[in-house]
Structures are given as structure tokens and as C-alpha cells.
Design an enzyme around this catalytic site. Structure first.
Site, PDB file in Angstrom:
ATOM      1  N   GLU A   1      42.325  35.056  35.242  1.00 39.44           N
ATOM      2  CA  GLU A   1      41.722  33.777  34.853  1.00 39.44           C
ATOM      3  C   GLU A   1      42.712  32.626  35.020  1.00 39.44           C
ATOM      4  O   GLU A   1      42.416  31.614  35.661  1.00 39.44           O
ATOM      5  CB  GLU A   1      41.255  33.854  33.393  1.00 39.44           C
ATOM      6  CG  GLU A   1      40.604  32.593  32.886  1.00 39.44           C
ATOM      7  CD  GLU A   1      39.222  32.388  33.483  1.00 39.44           C
ATOM      8  OE1 GLU A   1      38.313  33.146  33.135  1.00 39.44           O
ATOM      9  OE2 GLU A   1      39.057  31.487  34.315  1.00 39.44           O
TER      10      GLU A   1
ATOM     11  N   ASP B   1      42.366  29.538  37.747  1.00 40.74           N
ATOM     12  CA  ASP B   1      42.153  28.165  37.283  1.00 40.74           C
ATOM     13  C   ASP B   1      43.259  27.242  37.798  1.00 40.74           C
ATOM     14  O   ASP B   1      42.992  26.143  38.300  1.00 40.74           O
ATOM     15  CB  ASP B   1      42.159  28.112  35.747  1.00 40.74           C
ATOM     16  CG  ASP B   1      40.997  28.879  35.126  1.00 40.74           C
ATOM     17  OD1 ASP B   1      40.038  29.186  35.849  1.00 40.74           O
ATOM     18  OD2 ASP B   1      41.062  29.169  33.917  1.00 40.74           O
TER      19      ASP B   1
ATOM     20  N   SER C   1      33.865  30.947  35.974  1.00 38.44           N
ATOM     21  CA  SER C   1      35.278  30.652  35.699  1.00 38.44           C
ATOM     22  C   SER C   1      35.916  29.890  36.850  1.00 38.44           C
ATOM     23  O   SER C   1      36.826  29.099  36.631  1.00 38.44           O
ATOM     24  CB  SER C   1      36.055  31.958  35.554  1.00 38.44           C
ATOM     25  OG  SER C   1      35.850  32.534  34.319  1.00 38.44           O
TER      26      SER C   1
END
Ligand code: NAG
Ligand code: NAG
Ligand code: NAG
Ligand code: NAG
Length: 638
Positions: free
Chosen positions: A302, A306, A553
Site C-alpha cells: 500500500e 501510494d 487504493s
């Protein structure tokens, strides 16, 4: 679902200025839980002489005007557009009124709790009193039981409680009462100790189909591998920021999720060499650390995703990393909000000690500094790729948190959340059960909306894909590879004004006929997501290799990057950041600023889910952004 509860909330949100009756007042049901959460059993009545630390969460002033106040500064037709509030104005406006404090305090005094026993928190948000169980049961017309979880955890709760009719409108919630720890470790892992909310990411993790041996980074290959040039081409993000000193863009990560600098560098070496060696601007909240003890996709996926995309897309704008929570506990969204707003902080503000983490903690490797309260100035755009299922949390808890997002909006902050990766099912592919409870199982039949996406004061981001064999210039469709775009209708939050027209049109023209009773089809509930962006086949460096990654995400920081660049352009000509964007993006003026997505579904709960159709839909929202058009619209606004 939880009808009684909701009616009570609606009542207590709506009523103001209730006068104190002279006669001894009768009681009204204030909150009720319809069932015991799965895994918990009643063990016994709680001993009458044991002590309960009772806390009364007081109704905030003007909270029923919050929505209007927010529209006043964020609706494109308002003459006050962009006149964001200073933090002190927010604190002052919403602090519980003297009348509220006096009414609740007066009732407690009348019930025998003298001035010395009742404490008002410095933030004025809570009244605290230590009572015996017997006293509390009498006060709240309830019975407290001790519950046991199969993990061995013990919890005290009641199944409903009452307040005098004249007190009820001045209280949001009472602790401890009907609330349970929301998340008990990962699904199916009976051995995992019961844990407090802690990890909002329990469900929304990006997914991967594994390593890739060579990167296809040409525009012709965007259907099989998304790299930054694909996203720039898809959304027309051709912009070099000019106001990097003034602008801010924040990404939130929850420990133990962590980025690896070596992975950022590997990614940057291939896609933006000027960034090699660069790290995000690190802001540690409540002991947030970039842990390196545990690695692998589940710990680095994650954060790496990002930061690699956000830093690339806004380069040379710096990206702020809010790393929240210490190693043993992690943290919740409320812990992060505490850092942004001191008046919300800890259980003197909006937190719930049974659902949020408490700092300092004395755990091994834990954070033993003071909780971060109002220590962090929020970035202009804040992107979060974590989320709960709405049903994980009680309505009163979500209402308080949702109001806090509206306050950030008042201060000019854009708050983005990913909509979830399981279509109409919730995190963990769980669906709600038909018994009208909030229990969630894999064989549940009822759609399971996600929070905070269902909060009307955040912008929820869904996922799209380029169909195999298509070019980036072809229309995208709803994401149906590996993940399905989270979307649907809230069971807790009513429909906000800004989306009444768009959602009404969807329900009128495209309401799915074959399954009306397994989702909130009343037409009066908040629909999500609001917008979407590609969420399939992202090339991400994870643990020294490139892997293909999927998820809302991924979509969320991309939308965040685009909005951050709109802010740059506005700041460059002396305008304010765009703040809460929903009233603007749903307005007629912005209708051409999105690529409408009209194909694909968000299956889940053994149904095909909803379909993407012309106009807004509960799969891809209004569509994917066109940077050039958004820029043009937002530059014309004051
Ligand atoms: C309640 O009891 C705890 C533990 O003894 C104490 O720390 C706290 O200050 C008390 N609160 C009030 C409101 O008296
Ligand atoms: C990539 O390959 C490495 C080495 O073979 C392996 O350890 C890792 O789990 C793989 N990563 C993914 C995301 O499949
Ligand atoms: C990434 O860049 C490195 C260094 O420029 C290069 O050696 C490598 O082949 C690239 N990786 C892929 C998978 O294309
Ligand atoms: C549907 O949503 C509305 C608005 O939030 C709510 O009042 C109602 O109780 C919900 N219905 C169900 C069945 O959850």
C-alpha cells in the site's frame, strides 16, 4: 437495519432548543443494539458495586447547520465560495453550548451526582462521572452485562439505554453502553486476539497478481500495465507545478504498513529519475514509524503504491506522509483526526476509548509520548486508501467522525477515501445478514457499504480499467480485474443535497429491478463513490521487484495528485485551494469535466452488483477526471 437507532439519531440531530420541563421527566430510548456481535457471549450481570467510568458525549452546537455552513463556502454558486474558516472558528462554532452542558449536568446533579463528581472535559465535549453499576443502571434504565469473546477478551456493555426526553437531544452517546470493539482481528482467524479498531486497513489492501519480469511502459500497453505515463495520458495530466512552496498534498498510512526507500528508488529510476533518493516529508503521528521488521506485499504494497505514484505525478511538489500509529497498536482514523484538530482529541473530543487507540501506551515498542492533538496542520488534499465496513462501527461513532470530515472541509481541505475493492460487498468480501443486525459473513446476502465513503463530507474514489486490447483513448470501464469497485448506498447517512439530482436520475432510469430488497433502495440514502480513476495493472516496485497491483487504493492517490495540481494552479494566481469538492463536481457547470463510465459492474454478495450507466452510478460515480477541464472550471471559480 437499526431503525430504532437511526430514528433516535435523526431526532437528536434535528431537535434543538428543547426546554427543561419542570415535572420529573419521562425517558426515551436513546440507543439500542439489535444483536450481540458474532463471537461474543453474555457471561453474567456486571457486579452492582463495581465502578463504571461513564462518559456522556455532548451534542455539538450548530451541528445541524454544519451541512449548510459547508455548502456556503464550497458550493460553486455561493458568493462565499472559497472563504474557508480558520481552525479557531471551527472549534468555537461547534463546541457544545452552555445550555447543553447545564442540562446534562443538571440532570446528573438531580440524580445525586454532585458537582465534585461530574467533570467537564476541557474541550467541553464530554461530561465524565464515575458511578457504580447499580447507579448507572438506574440512571440509564438499563442492565450491564459482562460479555466474553472466544479469544478470551472481556467487555462490559448493555444492549440498550434510555435518557430523559429533555436530556436525549443534548447527548450523542454514552460510554460504556451498547458499543463493542469493532474489529476483532482478521476474519476467520479465531486465534487472533480480539483487538480494538486499530487497523482500518484490515480490508482494503491493494491486491497483486505477482511479479513481472519486464515492464511495458509504452502508451500502447496501458491495457496490460499502468505506468505514470498512462495515467497522465488517460486524464490529461500535463502540468508542471509552480507553487510547490505554498501547496501541500498528504498521503496517510497506518502502521505497520510502511514504504521502503529502496523500492521508491527502484521505481523512480525507471519512471522519474530526478526523484531517486527523495523521500516523502515524514510526519509521525502517535508514534508512527516506517517499520522494516516485517516486509512483503502486505506490509509494503500500500505505502509503496501510494507514494511511488503520488510523488511521480506531482513532482516536484513534495508529498507529505502522515504515518499514523505505533507498532504494537496501529491507530484509527480518529487518532489521525486528533492530530489535525485538538478540539476533537482523545475521549475529551471525539474518540471512543473502546474503539480508538489510547496514547501514550506502555506496550513493548509502544509509543509512550503524549497523543498527537492538534499538532499537525492538514494538507490541502489528503488521500487515504484505507477503510472500514460501515457496519463495523456504530452509527453514533460514524456520525461524530463524519462531522469531523465536514470541519476539515470548512477549513478548505479535500478529503479523499478509496471506495473499497469488493464491489457491493464489504472488506473481506463480507455481506450483511438478513436478520436486520449488523453482522457480516461471507454468505451474507445484503450489500455492505464502506465507511468513510458513505460519509457525505468526504469524496469517495472508485476504480476503472482499460479493457484488454483497448487503447488509453478508448473509454474505460468499471474495474473487473482482480478487484471490483466499491459502491452502493449507505445505511447510516442520508442523501446530501449536492447529489440528489444525480442519484435521483440514476434511481429513476437505472434502478436494478431484480434485487431491490438487499440494498438501501429508499432513495434517501447517500450513494457512493463520487468519482473514479484507473485501478488495474499498476506497475509498482515492491521488495526489490516490480509487481502488478490492483485496487481503489491506486485510484485514490491518483485523483489526489490531479486535485493537488488544480490547487497548484489556483494558488499560483492567488486563489484558495478547492477544499470540499463534492458540491462543485456534482454541479451542472462541471458535468463535462469527467469521462462518464457506462460499462461494467461491481459484483458481490452473489449478485452482479450495480452497473455503470450514463451519468452518475454507484460503481464509478461521476466518472474519471479530465484534468484540463477540471482546471478550466476551477480557475473560473473565485
Ligand atoms: C474516575 O476514576 C478514575 C480512577 O480512579 C480517576 O482517574 C478519574 O479521575 C475519575 N473521574 C472522575 C470524573 O471522577
Ligand atoms: C516476487 O518474487 C520474489 C522472489 O521470487 C518473491 O519472494 C515475492 O514474493 C514475489 N512477489 C510477489 C508480489 O509475488
Ligand atoms: C528499470 O530501470 C533499470 C535501471 O534503469 C533497468 O535496468 C531495468 O531494466 C528497468 N526495469 C524494468 C523491469 O524495465
Ligand atoms: C436507508 O438509509 C436511510 C438514510 O440513511 C436510513 O434512514 C434507513 O434506515 C436505511 N434503511 C435501511 C434498511 O438500513
Amino acid at each position: 437495519m437499526q431503525l430504532v437507532l437511526l430514528i433516535v439519531f435523526l431526532l437528536s440531530w434535528g431537535l434543538l432548543g428543547v426546554t427543561k420541563p419542570t415535572l420529573r421527566s419521562s425517558y426515551i430510548l436513546h440507543e439500542k443494539r439489535s444483536h450481540t456481535p458474532s463471537g461474543w457471549d453474555v457471561l453474567r450481570r456486571r457486579d452492582a458495586s463495581s465502578v463504571l467510568p461513564l462518559r456522556f458525549g455532548l451534542k455539538q452546537s450548530s451541528i445541524n447547520k454544519l451541512e449548510d455552513m459547508l455548502y456556503d463556502i464550497s458550493h460553486p454558486d455561493s458568493s462565499n465560495y472559497g472563504n474557508h474558516w480558520a481552525p479557531a472558528q471551527v472549534t468555537q462554532t461547534f463546541a457544545p453550548s452552555q445550555e447543553t452542558v447545564e442540562i446534562v449536568r443538571g440532570w446528573l446533579e438531580g440524580a445525586g451526582f454532585g458537582f465534585d463528581r461530574v467533570k467537564l472535559a476541557p474541550s467541553r465535549n464530554w461530561l465524565e462521572v464515575n458511578t457504580t453499576v447499580e447507579e448507572a443502571e438506574h440512571l440509564l434504565k438499563t442492565e450491564y452485562h459482562v460479555y466474553g469473546h472466544k479469544s478470551g477478551k472481556i467487555h462490559t456493555a448493555c444492549s440498550e439505554y434510555h435518557l430523559p426526553i429533555y436530556v436525549s437531544p443534548h447527548v450523542d452517546l454514552v460510554n460504556p453502553s451498547i458499543h463493542f470493539d469493532a474489529i476483532l482481528g482478521k476474519r476467520g482467524s479465531g486465534a487472533t486476539p480480539a483487538k480494538t479498531v486499530g487497523l482500518p486497513g484490515v480490508g482494503i489492501f491493494p491486491k497483486t497478481t505477482g511479479n513481472i519480469s519486464s515492464i511495458l511502459s509504452r502508451l500502447e500497453n496501458c491495457d496490460v500495465m499502468i505506468t505514470p505515463i498512462c495515467l497522465r495520458a488517460l486524464y490529461g495530466l500535463n502540468y508542471a507545478p509552480l507553487s510547490t512552496k505554498k501547496n501541500t498534498f498528504g498521503i496517510v498510512e497506518y502502521t505497520p504498513q510502511a514504504y521502503l526507500q529502496s523500492d521508491l528508488d527502484l521505481f523512480f529510476a525507471n519512471f522519474s529519475s530526478s526523484l531517486v533518493g527523495k523521500s516523502p516529508e515524514f510526519v509521525s503521528i502517535d508514534g508512527g514509524v516506517i517499520q522494516t521488521m516485517q516486509t512483503g506485499f502486505n506490509f509494503n504494497g500500500e505505502s509503496n503504491l501510494d507514494l511511488q505514484y503520488a510523488m511521480n505525478l506531482v513532482n516536484p511538489q513534495e508529498v507529505v506522509l502522515y504515518q499514523v500509529g505505533d507498532l504494537p497498536q496501529g491507530a484509527s482514523f480518529n487518532n489521525f483526526l486528533d492530530a489535525l484538530d485538538g478540539s476533537y482529541c482523545t475521549f475529551e473530543g471525539g474518540d471512543d476509548p473502546s474503539q480508538d487507540e489510547i496514547f501514550p501506551d506502555n506496550l513493548p515498542n509502544g509509543y509512550n509520548g503524549a497523543a498527537n492533538c492538534g499538532t499537525t496542520k492538514p494538507a490541502n488534499v489528503i488521500s487515504t486508501s484505507y477503510g472500514y465496513n460501515e457496519a463495523d462501527l456504530s452509527p453514533s461513532y460514524t456520525l461524530r467522525q463524519c462531522a469531523e470530515y465536514a470541519k476539515l472541509g470548512l477549513m478548505g481541505v479535500t478529503v479523499l477515501f478509496s471506495s473499497g475493492d469488493n464491489g457491493v460487498a464489504g472488506n473481506g468480501a463480507l455481506c450483511l445478514n438478513v436478520d436486520g443486525s449488523c453482522s457480516q459473513t461471507e454468505d451474507g446476502m445484503i450489500f455492505n457499504p464502506g465507511f468513510p465513503s458513505t460519509c457525505p463530507f468526504v469524496t469517495s474514489v472508485g476504480a476503472t480499467q482499460i479493457n484488454l486490447g483497448n487503447k488509453y483513448t478508448d473509454p474505460e470501464v468499471a474495474c473487473e480485474q482482480v478487484i471490483f469497485s466499491g459502491g452502493g448506498f449507505s445505511n447510516y447517512f442520508g442523501i446530501p443535497d449536492y447529489q440528489k439530482k444525480a442519484v435521483g436520475k440514476y434511481l429513476q432510469d437505472h434502478k436494478p429491478s431484480h434485487f431491490a430488497d438487499i440494498w438501501n433502495s429508499t432513495g434517501v440514502s447517500r450513494g457512493y463513490p463520487d468519482i473514479s480513476a484507473n485501478g488495474a495493472n499498476y506497475v509498482v516496485a515492491v521488495d526489490g521487484r516490480f509487481a502488478r497491483v490492483f485496487g481503489t487504493s491506486a485510484s485514490t492517490p491518483v485523483v489526489g495528485s490531479i486535485l493537488a495540481m488544480v490547487n497548484d494552479a489556483r494558488l499560483t494566481i492567488g486563489k484558495k485551494p478547492i477544499g470540499f469538492i463534492n458540491p462543485a463536481i456534482y454541479s451542472d457547470a462541471f458535468s463535462s469535466a469527467f469521462h462518464d463510465i457506462t460499462s461494467g459492474n461491481n459484483q458481490g454478495c452473489n449478485t452482479p452488483g450495480f452497473s455503470a450507466v450514463p451519468g452518475w452510478d454507484p460503481v464509478t460515480g461521476l466518472g474519471t477526471p479530465s484534468f484540463a477541464k477540471l482546471l478550466e472550471k476551477w480557475l473560473t471559480l473565485p
